[in-house]
Motif scaffolding. Sequence first.
Motif, PDB file in Angstrom:
ATOM      1  N   ILE B 112       0.848  -1.208   0.000  1.00  8.13           N
ATOM      2  CA  ILE B 112       0.000   0.000   0.000  1.00  8.13           C
ATOM      3  C   ILE B 112       0.881   1.255   0.000  1.00  8.13           C
ATOM      4  O   ILE B 112       0.515   2.279  -0.584  1.00  8.13           O
ATOM      5  N   ALA B 113       2.068   1.160   0.627  1.00  9.75           N
ATOM      6  CA  ALA B 113       2.985   2.313   0.595  1.00  9.75           C
ATOM      7  C   ALA B 113       3.426   2.589  -0.847  1.00  9.75           C
ATOM      8  O   ALA B 113       3.483   3.743  -1.286  1.00  9.75           O
ATOM      9  N   ALA B 114       3.722   1.510  -1.588  1.00 11.70           N
ATOM     10  CA  ALA B 114       4.160   1.677  -2.976  1.00 11.70           C
ATOM     11  C   ALA B 114       3.027   2.213  -3.850  1.00 11.70           C
ATOM     12  O   ALA B 114       3.218   3.127  -4.655  1.00 11.70           O
ATOM     13  N   ILE B 115       1.818   1.640  -3.656  1.00 11.24           N
ATOM     14  CA  ILE B 115       0.688   2.080  -4.478  1.00 11.24           C
ATOM     15  C   ILE B 115       0.328   3.532  -4.147  1.00 11.24           C
ATOM     16  O   ILE B 115       0.114   4.360  -5.031  1.00 11.24           O
ATOM     17  N   GLY B 116       0.272   3.833  -2.842  1.00 12.89           N
ATOM     18  CA  GLY B 116      -0.038   5.202  -2.421  1.00 12.89           C
ATOM     19  C   GLY B 116       1.001   6.185  -2.935  1.00 12.89           C
ATOM     20  O   GLY B 116       0.670   7.272  -3.427  1.00 12.89           O
ATOM     21  N   SER B 117       2.277   5.794  -2.850  1.00 10.30           N
ATOM     22  CA  SER B 117       3.349   6.674  -3.343  1.00 10.30           C
ATOM     23  C   SER B 117       3.166   6.934  -4.833  1.00 10.30           C
ATOM     24  O   SER B 117       3.352   8.053  -5.306  1.00 10.30           O
ATOM     25  N   PHE B 118       2.790   5.881  -5.566  1.00 10.48           N
ATOM     26  CA  PHE B 118       2.598   6.019  -7.010  1.00 10.48           C
ATOM     27  C   PHE B 118       1.447   6.983  -7.297  1.00 10.48           C
ATOM     28  O   PHE B 118       1.595   7.931  -8.077  1.00 10.48           O
ATOM     29  N   VAL B 119       0.326   6.763  -6.631  1.00 15.91           N
ATOM     30  CA  VAL B 119      -0.851   7.622  -6.872  1.00 15.91           C
ATOM     31  C   VAL B 119      -0.511   9.069  -6.508  1.00 15.91           C
ATOM     32  O   VAL B 119      -0.736  10.006  -7.286  1.00 15.91           O
ATOM     33  N   GLY B 120       0.062   9.259  -5.304  1.00 17.53           N
ATOM     34  CA  GLY B 120       0.406  10.616  -4.848  1.00 17.53           C
ATOM     35  C   GLY B 120       1.389  11.288  -5.800  1.00 17.53           C
ATOM     36  O   GLY B 120       1.220  12.465  -6.160  1.00 17.53           O
ATOM     37  N   GLY B 121       2.395  10.529  -6.227  1.00 14.90           N
ATOM     38  CA  GLY B 121       3.423  11.087  -7.118  1.00 14.90           C
ATOM     39  C   GLY B 121       2.849  11.485  -8.467  1.00 14.90           C
ATOM     40  O   GLY B 121       3.151  12.560  -9.003  1.00 14.90           O
TER      41      GLY B 121
END
Lengths: 156, 497
Positions: B112-121
């Motif tokens: 979820i950290a990776a997915i969230g980072s991707f979406v946020g970025g």
Amino acid sequence: MTARARDLGLGAALLAIAAFFGHGALGMRYFTSIGPGPGFFPRWLALLLALLGAATLLRALLPRAGAGEPPPEELPGAAGALRVLAMLGAVAFVALAMERIGFAPAMLVASLATMAALGLRDMRVVLPVSLAASFGAHLVFARWLGVPLPAGWLGY
Amino acid sequence: MDSLWLLAGGFATALQPANLAFAFAGCLMGTLIGVLPGIGPAAGTAMLIPLAGALDPTGAIIMLAAIYYGAMYGGTITSVLANTPGEAASAVTCIDGYAMARTGRAGPALAIAAIGSFVGGIVATIGLVLVALPLTRLALGFGPPEVFALLAVGLAMVTALASRSAIRALVAAVLGMLVAQVGIDPVMGTARFTFGRGELYEGVSIIAVVMGLFGLGEVLSNVERRAAPMSAPAIGSLWLTRRDARDSAGAVARGTFIGFFLGLVPGLGSMVPTFLSYAVEKRLSPTPERFGTGMIQGVAGPETANNAYANAALIPLFTLGIPSSPTIAVLMGAFMVNGLVPGPTLFTEHATFAWAVIASLIVGNAMLLVLNLPLVPLWVSLLRIPYPVLACVVVAFCVIGVYSVNNSAFDVWVMLLFGVVGYAFRKLDLPVAPMVLTLVLAPLMERTLRQSLEMSGGDMSIFLERPLSASLLAAAIGVLVLSALSFLRAVRADSEV
């Protein structure tokens, strides 16, 4: 170290730094015919720092100074202080020697000394790491990537 | 539409094989820097500047930007697996991320950290695309009073939020501005506080200061404590359950919003968005008492906010030439090393470069998502490296990075001095980030203040007569007043969890 002792030391240090910059700024022109001079900004900054230093000292002198704050960082013990000094000594040696004997020999000596001082004695680890951090780094950065690093006797 | 066409041109450059390789290498090195404790993104990015010096400017900045946001994600891995933040912004992730890892759910936390980072970025980069040209046009109309007032807002934000104590943050900020007084006066060319040394005429090297404060200072703190190698729990499955996805969706959306808008504020620092996001998630949750026991929202929100902030923080740099964090200040230094001046003129004079870097942010964020999860076991194995080995390697990189900027051993001495300063700051509970930010911003602040006073014949009311500068100064004062109010105090209280 108590929070009070920490803040007394910090306040005194800030006042000393403010005095140094304030004294220097007084020797520069404050205002010229076209506007503020080179002494304008540092004079105000020195004054602001002096006020902050005085505020820090005053807070430390209050009866309940430090109450409710998290405990301050401990000062290092003898062994910790020695490790910190060894690290500083290693960097100072590299700064002093790198333009005289070359980056790689200076870094090799510093790495060997640092790892010994930090308690890592296994030469199967120490030697390859030291060689990589010195001659290896020179090879990659200076030879392959063209980063200008000072070379010594062996071209490293 | 202009922006979309320019972005398409940017993609044409960013997708060239060499630039893809630079973004890939940057993501890998950034994640490595984020994973390894004791090398934060600022020192890590600075250490790799010599590597970028060997490349063309576009490739160099693409790689350094990838290192920057890669490090932001890398810090998460140690937060979740070892309860040790690889960099400060990931500190809040330790709370619920590590709790998830202890119950065998490290995989979903990292996913979820990776997915969230991707979406946020990605959202933040789209925001950058949309606001870049309008903001640039606005910035080109700024006079010295407006620029000074904008910098004052940044300074007020730093003072209000960089530390538990506004006085301590202000002390660090003023010290940074005083260090910036060393060198040639920016208006009249008079030498100030140079002690007759030619090396100081150009001022103190920012790269040397950053390496000292963040790189060497951190090494000194770690060798004093004799940092031990870490062990990590098993990762388990990386797949999210349907419930995980449902619980995280709102947190990711809110984290994106918080990170993006706080990224627009100069001088805020990367810890505030993550802690604010955590505080918001906790308050909105029907079960706030379960935060700290492994709530996935406590990872999803802050990690999304972290990367949205990291990408949005490039907006003030690209459009106004103002760095928002120490790492962005290093990136700004790298721009200058490559002969590029960040700010409104970047889009007119180096448009191809600017849009290629923006396009590479999207490419790099996608790479991070695909790359990082399969490589987690590799990153975990690096945690077992003994600290003396790490300390030696960090020092070698610091020396190379600092020396290569000006080919000067004097700068290595400057780094050593600021290493001691950074170590002392930690002992004295002074925040380091405000010092770096004001060191970078002080010359511009002084120049615009003096130019404003030249325009008005020394009359300070010039700042109040111009609507925009008056509003910005009012905002700066408002921020300082708000810092005393309960909302921000609550955020700080949460940040001390």
